[in-house]
Design an enzyme around this catalytic site. Structure first.
Site, mmCIF file in Angstrom:
data_model
loop_
_atom_site.group_PDB
_atom_site.id
_atom_site.type_symbol
_atom_site.label_atom_id
_atom_site.label_comp_id
_atom_site.label_asym_id
_atom_site.label_seq_id
_atom_site.Cartn_x
_atom_site.Cartn_y
_atom_site.Cartn_z
ATOM 1 N N GLU A 42 0.842 -1.196 0.000
ATOM 2 C CA GLU A 42 0.000 0.000 0.000
ATOM 3 C C GLU A 42 0.886 1.258 0.000
ATOM 4 O OE1 GLU A 42 -2.943 0.663 -0.538
ATOM 5 O OE2 GLU A 42 -3.451 2.549 0.474
ATOM 6 N N TYR A 43 1.980 1.218 0.779
ATOM 7 C CA TYR A 43 2.931 2.334 0.768
ATOM 8 C C TYR A 43 3.480 2.536 -0.643
ATOM 9 C CZ TYR A 43 6.874 5.321 1.966
ATOM 10 O OH TYR A 43 7.753 6.376 2.020
ATOM 11 N N ASP A 44 3.879 1.430 -1.279
ATOM 12 C CA ASP A 44 4.441 1.509 -2.634
ATOM 13 C C ASP A 44 3.435 2.092 -3.617
ATOM 14 O OD1 ASP A 44 6.707 0.425 -1.598
ATOM 15 O OD2 ASP A 44 6.326 -1.614 -2.335
ATOM 16 N N LYS A 128 26.739 6.798 24.509
ATOM 17 C CA LYS A 128 27.641 7.439 23.549
ATOM 18 C C LYS A 128 27.652 6.555 22.305
ATOM 19 C CE LYS A 128 31.721 10.189 23.120
ATOM 20 N NZ LYS A 128 32.764 9.627 22.252
ATOM 21 N N LYS A 302 25.051 14.328 31.248
ATOM 22 C CA LYS A 302 24.878 15.764 30.993
ATOM 23 C C LYS A 302 24.046 16.381 32.113
ATOM 24 C CE LYS A 302 24.928 15.061 25.994
ATOM 25 N NZ LYS A 302 24.097 14.831 24.792
HETATM 26 S S1 IVH Z 1 26.933 15.516 23.092
HETATM 27 C C1 IVH Z 1 28.583 19.509 23.815
HETATM 28 N N1 IVH Z 1 25.911 13.114 23.278
HETATM 29 O O1 IVH Z 1 30.729 12.081 20.761
HETATM 30 C C2 IVH Z 1 28.338 18.059 23.714
HETATM 31 N N2 IVH Z 1 27.807 13.408 21.843
HETATM 32 O O2 IVH Z 1 32.905 14.066 21.879
HETATM 33 C C3 IVH Z 1 28.360 17.626 22.300
HETATM 34 N N3 IVH Z 1 28.492 11.363 20.666
HETATM 35 O O3 IVH Z 1 31.552 13.204 17.872
HETATM 36 C C4 IVH Z 1 28.163 16.193 22.066
HETATM 37 N N4 IVH Z 1 26.942 10.049 21.518
HETATM 38 O O4 IVH Z 1 29.014 12.730 17.819
HETATM 39 C C5 IVH Z 1 26.879 13.868 22.714
HETATM 40 N N5 IVH Z 1 24.885 11.049 23.527
HETATM 41 C C6 IVH Z 1 25.836 11.807 22.971
HETATM 42 C C7 IVH Z 1 26.768 11.278 22.051
HETATM 43 C C8 IVH Z 1 27.746 12.117 21.515
HETATM 44 C C9 IVH Z 1 27.991 10.118 20.683
HETATM 45 C C10 IVH Z 1 29.679 11.776 19.890
HETATM 46 C C11 IVH Z 1 29.489 13.027 19.087
HETATM 47 C C12 IVH Z 1 30.861 13.645 19.014
HETATM 48 C C13 IVH Z 1 31.542 13.101 20.202
HETATM 49 C C14 IVH Z 1 31.682 14.208 21.240
#
Ligand code: IVH
Length: 322
Positions: A42-44, A128, A302
Site C-alpha cells: 500500500e505504501y508503494d 555514547k 549531561k
Molecule cells: S553531546 C557539547 N551526546 O561524541 C556536547 N555526543 O565528543 C556535544 N556522541 O563526535 C556532544 N553520543 O558525535 C553527545 N549522547 C551523545 C553522544 C555524543 C555520541 C559523539 C558526538 C561527538 C563526540 C563528542
C-alpha cells in the site's frame, strides 16, 4: 474551461500534498517507530501515485517529497560548510570505575558552588553512540542541509547521502520553528552490518571491517548510489543553532521535543540524581552493552537543567556540563 482546468490543477496539487503528508507519516511509523500501519504494498502504491503526479507536473516536486530521497548526482568533492555553532567534543573520563562518575559530579557541584547540604544535581544519562556526528538543519520544518562535524568549526555537506536515510525526516512533524539544527549520530545497526557483509560474501565482494567505519564511509562517499545497499540509522542527542523556538528548560525535555518532531531519540536515557544515579546507569548499561543492537563507545552524562549548563559553560572546546 480556464476555471475548470484551474480547479483540476488545484485538485492535483492538493492530492500531491496529501500524498506527501501520508507517505511521511507512514515512513515515520515504519522507520522510526517500527510500527507500520499499512502493508508495504500500500505504501508503494501511494509512492508510485505521487511519483506519477510529479512526473506529469514537475512543479509539484518539493524538497520534502519522499520521492526526493534518491536520485542525487555524483559529486566532484564534498563542499566545506562552516557551522553556525561549533560542534563540540566531550571530555572523556578515563577512570571508568564509580570514582570517575563521583569525580565528575564533585567537579560540577564545586563549579556551581553547591555545598554538601545542597540537593543532588539532576543529570541526563545517555549512550555514547559510535558512528558519525551529523548536524541536520531544518528551516520551516524542512531538511535543507546535513553536515559532518569535521574539525568542529567546519564540516562537509553530506545532504544528498543523508536524505537517503529513511529514519531522518525530510519534514519535521508538528509545529516546527523557523530554524532548528538537530545534532546526532548516524550509525549502522549490528544486524544491518552483518546482513551487508553476508551479501558481500555471497557476491564475492570485499567485506567491511566494522559498523562505524562503514557508516562514516558511506555518508562521505561522492556517489549517492553507494548508499543503496547500506541501511543506516540515526539517534539525535542535542541541538545546534535555533531561532524562534521555546526550547524546554532541560536537556531531557529537549530530547522529548526532538522525538516529537519525528527524529529518532534513543529510549536508553534517564534522568538520574547525583553521582550514585550516574553509577547505577553506567552499571546497567555495562551489563546490557553486548546485547544492544548497535555499538556504543560508553555513556554520556549531561547536567539536565539548561540554566545550570549555561552557568557551567565551556573550557576551550568542551562543556563543563558533560
Ligand atoms: S553531546 C557539547 N551526546 O561524541 C556536547 N555526543 O565528543 C556535544 N556522541 O563526535 C556532544 N553520543 O558525535 C553527545 N549522547 C551523545 C553522544 C555524543 C555520541 C559523539 C558526538 C561527538 C563526540 C563528542
Amino acid at each position: 474551461p480556464v476555471v475548470a482546468s484551474l480547479a483540476a490543477m488545484n485538485a492535483t496539487a492538493e492530492r500531491a500534498a496529501q500524498l506527501r503528508a501520508l507517505l511521511n507519516h507512514h515512513a515515520h511509523r515504519y522507520y522510526v517507530l517500527d510500527a507500520p500501519e499499512i502493508p508495504d504494498a500500500e505504501y508503494d502504491r501511494l509512492f508510485q501515485e505521487l511519483q506519477a503526479l510529479e512526473a506529469a507536473h514537475p512543479e509539484l516536486r518539493t524538497p520534502d517529497s519522499p520521492t526526493q530521497r534518491v536520485g542525487g548526482v555524483v559529486l566532484d568533492g564534498l563542499v566545506a560548510v562552516r557551522h553556525a555553532l561549533p560542534m563540540l567534543s566531550i571530555r572523556t573520563e578515563t577512570d571508568t570505575t564509580a570514582e570517575g562518575a563521583r569525580a565528575f559530579d564533585a567537579r560540577v557541584r564545586r563549579e556551581l558552588g553547591l555545598g554538601d547540604d545542597a540537593p543532588p544535581v539532576a543529570y541526563n544519562a545517555e549512550l555514547k553512540f559510535d558512528g558519525l556526528a551529523i548536524n541536520l538543519r531544518y528551516e520551516d520544518g524542512v531538511l535543507v542541509q546535513a553536515t559532518t562535524r569535521g574539525d568542529g568549526e567546519t564540516g562537509e555537506d553530506v545532504t544528498q547521502n543523508v536524505r537517503t536515510i529513511g529514519q531522518i525526516p525530510l519534514r519535521l512533524r508538528g509545529e516546527a520553528p523557523p530554524l532548528i539544527e538537530i545534532r546526532g549520530e548516524a550509525y549502522m545497526r549490528r544486524d544491518d552490518f552483518e546482513r551487508l557483509n553476508e551479501r558481500q560474501r555471497e557476491k564475492g565482494g570485499k567485506t567491511f571491517v566494522n559498523p562505524r567505519n562503514t557508516a562514516a564511509g558511506a555518508i562521505r562517499q561522492l556517489d549517492p548510489a553507494g548508499m543503496a545497499d547500506k541501511k543506516l540509522s540515526f539517534f539525535a542527542y542535542g541541538l545546534g543553532d535555533q531561532r524562534g523556538w521555546a526550547q524546554p528548560d532541560t536537556h531531557s525535555g529537549t530530547l522529548d521535543a526532538i522525538s516529537a518532531f519525528g527524529v529518532p531519540v534513543s529510549s536508553d536515557r534517564r534522568v538520574v540524581q547525583g553521582a550514585e544515579g550516574l553509577v547505577a546507569f553506567h552499571q546497567e548499561i555495562a551489563a546490557r552493552r553486548d546485547a544492544l543492537p548497535f555499538d556504543i563507545d560508553g555513556v554520556v552524562y549531561k547536567v539536565d537543567a539548561i540554566a545550570l549548563q549555561q552557568q557551567l559553560g565551556f573550557v576551550t572546546r568542551e562543556p563543563r556540563w558533560a
